[in-house]
Design a protein around this motif. Sequence first.
Motif, PDB file in Angstrom:
ATOM      1  N   SER A  14       0.876  -1.284  -0.042  1.00  0.00           N
ATOM      2  CA  SER A  14       0.066   0.121  -0.094  1.00  0.00           C
ATOM      3  C   SER A  14       0.858   1.108   0.047  1.00  0.00           C
ATOM      4  O   SER A  14       1.916   1.261   0.763  1.00  0.00           O
ATOM      5  CB  SER A  14      -0.922  -0.020   1.239  1.00  0.00           C
ATOM      6  OG  SER A  14      -1.717   1.124   1.357  1.00  0.00           O
ATOM      7  N   PRO A  15       0.543   2.087  -0.782  1.00  0.00           N
ATOM      8  CA  PRO A  15      -0.451   2.388  -1.825  1.00  0.00           C
ATOM      9  C   PRO A  15      -0.158   0.925  -2.986  1.00  0.00           C
ATOM     10  O   PRO A  15       1.167   0.797  -3.268  1.00  0.00           O
ATOM     11  CB  PRO A  15      -0.083   3.514  -2.763  1.00  0.00           C
ATOM     12  CG  PRO A  15       0.595   4.339  -1.504  1.00  0.00           C
ATOM     13  CD  PRO A  15       1.464   3.389  -0.743  1.00  0.00           C
ATOM     14  N   ASN A  16      -0.940   0.557  -3.517  1.00  0.00           N
ATOM     15  CA  ASN A  16      -1.194  -0.806  -4.227  1.00  0.00           C
ATOM     16  C   ASN A  16      -0.890  -0.601  -5.771  1.00  0.00           C
ATOM     17  O   ASN A  16      -1.542   0.058  -6.306  1.00  0.00           O
ATOM     18  CB  ASN A  16      -2.547  -1.392  -3.775  1.00  0.00           C
ATOM     19  CG  ASN A  16      -2.481  -2.680  -4.404  1.00  0.00           C
ATOM     20  OD1 ASN A  16      -3.138  -2.856  -5.559  1.00  0.00           O
ATOM     21  ND2 ASN A  16      -1.856  -3.892  -3.958  1.00  0.00           N
ATOM     22  N   TYR A  67       5.552   2.976  -3.374  1.00  0.00           N
ATOM     23  CA  TYR A  67       4.613   4.180  -3.801  1.00  0.00           C
ATOM     24  C   TYR A  67       4.427   5.122  -2.522  1.00  0.00           C
ATOM     25  O   TYR A  67       3.358   5.794  -2.674  1.00  0.00           O
ATOM     26  CB  TYR A  67       3.454   3.481  -4.530  1.00  0.00           C
ATOM     27  CG  TYR A  67       3.742   2.767  -5.508  1.00  0.00           C
ATOM     28  CD1 TYR A  67       4.001   3.191  -7.200  1.00  0.00           C
ATOM     29  CD2 TYR A  67       3.881   1.264  -5.704  1.00  0.00           C
ATOM     30  CE1 TYR A  67       4.648   2.559  -8.214  1.00  0.00           C
ATOM     31  CE2 TYR A  67       4.300   0.480  -6.823  1.00  0.00           C
ATOM     32  CZ  TYR A  67       4.470   1.077  -7.907  1.00  0.00           C
ATOM     33  OH  TYR A  67       4.698   0.356  -8.995  1.00  0.00           O
ATOM     34  N   ARG A  68       5.076   4.628  -1.645  1.00  0.00           N
ATOM     35  CA  ARG A  68       4.658   5.537  -0.118  1.00  0.00           C
ATOM     36  C   ARG A  68       4.296   6.931  -0.432  1.00  0.00           C
ATOM     37  O   ARG A  68       3.559   7.604   0.171  1.00  0.00           O
ATOM     38  CB  ARG A  68       5.578   5.290   0.693  1.00  0.00           C
ATOM     39  CG  ARG A  68       5.250   5.471   2.393  1.00  0.00           C
ATOM     40  CD  ARG A  68       6.441   5.327   3.276  1.00  0.00           C
ATOM     41  NE  ARG A  68       7.525   5.888   3.004  1.00  0.00           N
ATOM     42  CZ  ARG A  68       8.774   5.406   3.342  1.00  0.00           C
ATOM     43  NH1 ARG A  68       9.125   4.460   3.821  1.00  0.00           N
ATOM     44  NH2 ARG A  68      10.101   6.198   3.107  1.00  0.00           N
ATOM     45  N   GLU A  69       5.088   7.541  -1.167  1.00  0.00           N
ATOM     46  CA  GLU A  69       5.209   9.034  -1.489  1.00  0.00           C
ATOM     47  C   GLU A  69       4.295   9.566  -2.459  1.00  0.00           C
ATOM     48  O   GLU A  69       4.175  10.696  -2.821  1.00  0.00           O
ATOM     49  CB  GLU A  69       6.638   9.589  -1.868  1.00  0.00           C
ATOM     50  CG  GLU A  69       7.514   9.124  -0.849  1.00  0.00           C
ATOM     51  CD  GLU A  69       7.634   9.538   0.519  1.00  0.00           C
ATOM     52  OE1 GLU A  69       6.499  10.179   0.945  1.00  0.00           O
ATOM     53  OE2 GLU A  69       8.064   8.663   1.387  1.00  0.00           O
ATOM     54  N   ILE A  70       3.819   8.568  -3.338  1.00  0.00           N
ATOM     55  CA  ILE A  70       2.768   9.076  -4.535  1.00  0.00           C
ATOM     56  C   ILE A  70       1.448   8.753  -3.900  1.00  0.00           C
ATOM     57  O   ILE A  70       0.793   7.797  -4.329  1.00  0.00           O
ATOM     58  CB  ILE A  70       3.159   8.087  -5.832  1.00  0.00           C
ATOM     59  CG1 ILE A  70       4.625   7.966  -5.901  1.00  0.00           C
ATOM     60  CG2 ILE A  70       2.379   8.921  -6.992  1.00  0.00           C
ATOM     61  CD1 ILE A  70       4.896   7.476  -7.290  1.00  0.00           C
ATOM     62  N   PHE A  90      13.592   4.019  -3.765  1.00  0.00           N
ATOM     63  CA  PHE A  90      13.592   5.367  -4.391  1.00  0.00           C
ATOM     64  C   PHE A  90      13.361   5.325  -5.978  1.00  0.00           C
ATOM     65  O   PHE A  90      13.339   6.181  -6.834  1.00  0.00           O
ATOM     66  CB  PHE A  90      15.070   6.046  -4.250  1.00  0.00           C
ATOM     67  CG  PHE A  90      15.410   6.095  -2.892  1.00  0.00           C
ATOM     68  CD1 PHE A  90      15.275   7.333  -1.991  1.00  0.00           C
ATOM     69  CD2 PHE A  90      16.037   5.102  -2.064  1.00  0.00           C
ATOM     70  CE1 PHE A  90      15.208   7.555  -0.524  1.00  0.00           C
ATOM     71  CE2 PHE A  90      16.156   5.380  -0.703  1.00  0.00           C
ATOM     72  CZ  PHE A  90      16.047   6.623  -0.103  1.00  0.00           C
ATOM     73  N   SER A  91      12.939   4.016  -6.432  1.00  0.00           N
ATOM     74  CA  SER A  91      12.543   3.825  -7.893  1.00  0.00           C
ATOM     75  C   SER A  91      11.547   4.883  -8.401  1.00  0.00           C
ATOM     76  O   SER A  91      11.550   5.561  -9.417  1.00  0.00           O
ATOM     77  CB  SER A  91      12.205   2.379  -8.098  1.00  0.00           C
ATOM     78  OG  SER A  91      13.169   1.689  -7.989  1.00  0.00           O
ATOM     79  N   LYS A  92      10.428   4.941  -7.703  1.00  0.00           N
ATOM     80  CA  LYS A  92       9.268   5.691  -7.958  1.00  0.00           C
ATOM     81  C   LYS A  92       9.315   6.988  -7.480  1.00  0.00           C
ATOM     82  O   LYS A  92       8.988   8.041  -8.208  1.00  0.00           O
ATOM     83  CB  LYS A  92       7.938   4.837  -7.571  1.00  0.00           C
ATOM     84  CG  LYS A  92       7.816   3.346  -7.876  1.00  0.00           C
ATOM     85  CD  LYS A  92       7.900   3.155  -9.349  1.00  0.00           C
ATOM     86  CE  LYS A  92       7.864   1.450  -9.292  1.00  0.00           C
ATOM     87  NZ  LYS A  92       7.820   0.943 -10.478  1.00  0.00           N
ATOM     88  N   SER A  93       9.631   7.351  -6.159  1.00  0.00           N
ATOM     89  CA  SER A  93       9.599   8.489  -5.444  1.00  0.00           C
ATOM     90  C   SER A  93      10.453   9.497  -6.114  1.00  0.00           C
ATOM     91  O   SER A  93      10.355  10.694  -6.320  1.00  0.00           O
ATOM     92  CB  SER A  93       9.575   8.517  -4.135  1.00  0.00           C
ATOM     93  OG  SER A  93      11.020   8.059  -3.750  1.00  0.00           O
ATOM     94  N   LEU A  94      11.594   8.951  -6.393  1.00  0.00           N
ATOM     95  CA  LEU A  94      12.788   9.867  -6.917  1.00  0.00           C
ATOM     96  C   LEU A  94      13.077   9.596  -8.346  1.00  0.00           C
ATOM     97  O   LEU A  94      14.047  10.009  -8.982  1.00  0.00           O
ATOM     98  CB  LEU A  94      13.979   9.986  -6.234  1.00  0.00           C
ATOM     99  CG  LEU A  94      14.274  10.897  -4.977  1.00  0.00           C
ATOM    100  CD1 LEU A  94      15.687  10.386  -4.323  1.00  0.00           C
ATOM    101  CD2 LEU A  94      14.498  12.352  -5.622  1.00  0.00           C
ATOM    102  N   GLY A 120      -3.442   6.746  -5.040  1.00  0.00           N
ATOM    103  CA  GLY A 120      -2.084   6.981  -5.050  1.00  0.00           C
ATOM    104  C   GLY A 120      -1.316   6.149  -6.167  1.00  0.00           C
ATOM    105  O   GLY A 120      -2.184   5.360  -7.018  1.00  0.00           O
ATOM    106  N   THR A 121      -0.224   5.910  -6.396  1.00  0.00           N
ATOM    107  CA  THR A 121       0.390   5.385  -7.366  1.00  0.00           C
ATOM    108  C   THR A 121       0.262   6.007  -8.496  1.00  0.00           C
ATOM    109  O   THR A 121      -0.057   7.263  -8.646  1.00  0.00           O
ATOM    110  CB  THR A 121       0.284   3.835  -7.561  1.00  0.00           C
ATOM    111  OG1 THR A 121      -1.030   3.719  -8.113  1.00  0.00           O
ATOM    112  CG2 THR A 121       0.180   3.257  -6.173  1.00  0.00           C
TER     113      THR A 121
END
Length: 397
Positions: A177-179, A217-220, A243-247, A329-330
Amino acid sequence: MINETYKAMLQGKSVIRELSEYATARGAEIGYENVFDYSLGNPSVPCTQDYTDAVIKLHREENPMALHGYSPSLGNTKVRGIVADSLNRRFGMNYETKHIFMASGAAGALAHAIRCVTKPGDEIITFAPLFPEYFPYVNTSGAVLKVVPADTKAFQINFEEFEKMLNPNVAAILVNSPNNPSGTVYSEETLTRLADILCAKQKEYGHDIFIISDEPYREIVFDGKTCPYLSKFYDNTLSCYSFSKSLSLPGERIGYVAANPACTDADLIALMCGQISRGIGHNCPSSTVQQAVAEVIDETSDMSVYETNRNLLYDALTRLGFEVVKPQGTFYIFPKALEEDAKVFCMKAKKYDLILVPADGFCCPGYFRMAYCIDTEKVKRSIPVLEKFVKEEYGNS
Ligand SMILES: Cc1ncc(COP(=O)(O)O)c(C=O)c1O
């Protein structure tokens, strides 16, 4: 002798990858701008300038022998401390350096976390819809993945089915989650209920049940909200971050495992990960990248484009009559297909150069995923195409 297990895996190639390869090949024929490629979860916004500057500065100013040398096997000690401080500041935790293990993205973090808290033959329970790579992640560790059917109303947890599946062989619960693929964020109520059930079962079975929390996906998260931090709800939690998705750094392969300081053997988890690395060869992620992410630890790329794309697609899909839960999110949306077999539905969409992923592999047949990490301009151009597809194939408008 050839290993037949890995050979057999060649038959079960990733549908997402195959569709993405198809989209690239089709793009070579008709121009990629004309292919509405919603297949792959590759971030579409650049990393921050601060990250790039940090990398350049490290290369310019650091001693090359130190910069390019092996990092300690648990990760750069200073970087681990910076990660712990950031998590404490943001989520009110009390991590110390010793609780953090640097890994190669979420995939690397999960490979370690799974092996830390299960042994071959143990069961890991997870919830549909799920990221299909969970099967190889778990199967190659020797543990067995069991999947709770989806709660298709809200894509929270189907607790009735979950409780039926709990048994003394369950060593861990894998939560995302986010999933990916539903875009759902598990609510505080969901996480509290999950934690209460697991606390009771730990007592009943007389052994630990860990939560492995997969959090790339915690930050999206949209609408000004934040994602509840799972480890706050349940002590026996290993958080796997990336950091793949958030950064927007998926190619740099950087993330970490954070062991809740109150979990069983909390002081040993990172050390055990170091031992696991020796076996699986995923040791010492790039020392430059570790140090660069530490310089920008609380930054994210500008992810507002994902929320814009979510709004455009959610509005269009609901207007066209799709049953769809609004993602919180995501960069994925997960509608129900307009016919029973989502594979057939997605095959028909291909004729319109709409690349949609059927959700059979996500353990949620009848649904499909759109990864909307693409230019907003392309999302806008895809909507009339989606309308045409629906009208011509299904007679709706
Ligand atoms: C739910 C989920 N977990 C793990 C991963 C692996 O991420 P990483 O690139 O950080 O290894 C992904 C990648 O798409 C994902 O969607």
